[in-house]
Enzyme design. Structure first.
Site, PDB file in Angstrom:
ATOM      1  N   SER A   1       0.829  -1.198   0.000  1.00  0.00           N
ATOM      2  CA  SER A   1       0.000   0.000   0.000  1.00  0.00           C
ATOM      3  C   SER A   1       0.875   1.265   0.000  1.00  0.00           C
ATOM      4  O   SER A   1       1.592   1.515  -0.962  1.00  0.00           O
ATOM      5  CB  SER A   1      -0.950  -0.045   1.201  1.00  0.00           C
TER       6      SER A   1
ATOM      7  N   ASP B   1     -10.040  -5.638  -3.899  1.00  0.00           N
ATOM      8  CA  ASP B   1      -9.510  -4.598  -3.009  1.00  0.00           C
ATOM      9  C   ASP B   1     -10.461  -3.398  -3.014  1.00  0.00           C
ATOM     10  O   ASP B   1     -10.644  -2.741  -4.037  1.00  0.00           O
ATOM     11  CB  ASP B   1      -8.118  -4.179  -3.494  1.00  0.00           C
TER      12      ASP B   1
ATOM     13  N   HIS C   1      -7.425  -6.298   0.129  1.00  0.00           N
ATOM     14  CA  HIS C   1      -6.227  -5.462   0.190  1.00  0.00           C
ATOM     15  C   HIS C   1      -5.046  -6.181   0.840  1.00  0.00           C
ATOM     16  O   HIS C   1      -3.907  -5.801   0.608  1.00  0.00           O
ATOM     17  CB  HIS C   1      -6.567  -4.196   0.984  1.00  0.00           C
TER      18      HIS C   1
END
Length: 276
Positions: free
Chosen positions: A103, A225, A254
């Site tokens: 991320s 996600d 995610h």
């Protein structure tokens, strides 16, 4: 911490930095994301022992997160985290490393590869940011989190495709307790205040930077996600980076490193074992 995982401290500039380490061999630095309660341990507790079987794996707490000590206010700027990770690599004399970024950590990995290429051999990203996109409702909820068990349970349900993760009381408690510490809670609330679109933009690299990357890059993303949209991020980055591979996981959110841990570890072992 798992067996064979050790904790250490290193001073990076004026920042006393906490990190975990496992294994030996070619160095891989794991960079966590920006969710509440996140740290090197929370994000990479499964990856450290699994990847440590073949590599020297290090997972620092980035400035503003975990146990890394902070002086004053931390600004949510890509350059800040890129500089911190570069200093971490140099302080431990790791040489040229492979980076694995989740991320926000993916954007930091790409930024470091672009701006300090002599320090980076290969890059793996997972659910990465790093290009501009309209902020999702999910990401706005993550950055706007205020500590409570139910709020953390809801976020874990948001991060994952499999609903059983939100029923994992140990996981919920671990993340909640890390997020609810008074210092951590105050610090997190100050990192990404509304309006939050500006923080997505602050973590973005220019298209030209991505197009000039010379390191091989592996982009991993869950198709479900709901926090970081794969078409707007990983797919776009894959089209810009000259030597890129894109791997998509169906029925996965995610947290690929948790929901599809064995496959994720296998991909990283394969990609980081290549000689070049």
């Amino acid at each position: 911490m798992g067996p064979g995982t050790n904790a250490g401290w290193v001073v990076v500039g004026e920042t006393r930095t906490r990190y975990l380490e496992a294994g030996s061999g070619r160095p891989i630095v794991l960079l966590h994301g920006s969710g509440p309660g996140v740290s090197g341990l929370v994000n990479w507790r499964l990856a450290l022992p699994a990847l440590g079987e073949r590599f020297r794996v290090l997972a620092p707490d980035l400035v503003g997160f975990g146990e890394t000590e902070v002086r004053g206010q931390v600004e949510a700027r890509l350059d800040k985290w890129v500089g911190h990770v570069a200093g971490f690599i140099e302080a431990l004399a790791l040489g040229r490393v492979d980076l694995v970024g989740n991320s926000m950590g993916g954007a930091v990995a790409l930024g470091l590869a672009a701006r300090r290429p002599q320090l980076v051999r290969r890059v793996v990203t997972m659910g990465t940011v790093g290009v501009p996109f309209p902020i999702t409702e999910g990401l706005d909820r993550v950055w706007g989190y205020r500590p409570s068990l139910e709020a953390m349970r809801a976020l874990i349900g948001l991060f994952t495709y499999d609903p059983s993760f939100a029923r994992d009381e140990e996981l919920v408690r671990l993340r909640f307790e890390a997020s609810a510490h008074p210092v951590a809670s105050e610090r997190y609330a100050s990192l990404f205040p509304a309006p939050r679109q500006r923080w997505v933009d602050a973590l973005a690299l220019a298209d030209g930077e991505l197009a000039e990357l010379r390191q091989p890059v592996l982009l991993i993303h869950g198709l479900e996600d709901r926090v970081i949209p794969w078409r707007a991020t990983s797919l776009r980055i894959a089209r810009l980076v000259p030597d890129a591979r894109l791997c998509l996981f169906p029925r996965c959110g995610h947290w690929v490193q948790i929901e599809r841990a064995d496959e994720f570890h296998g991909l990283v072992r394969w990609f980081c074992s290549e000689a070049r």
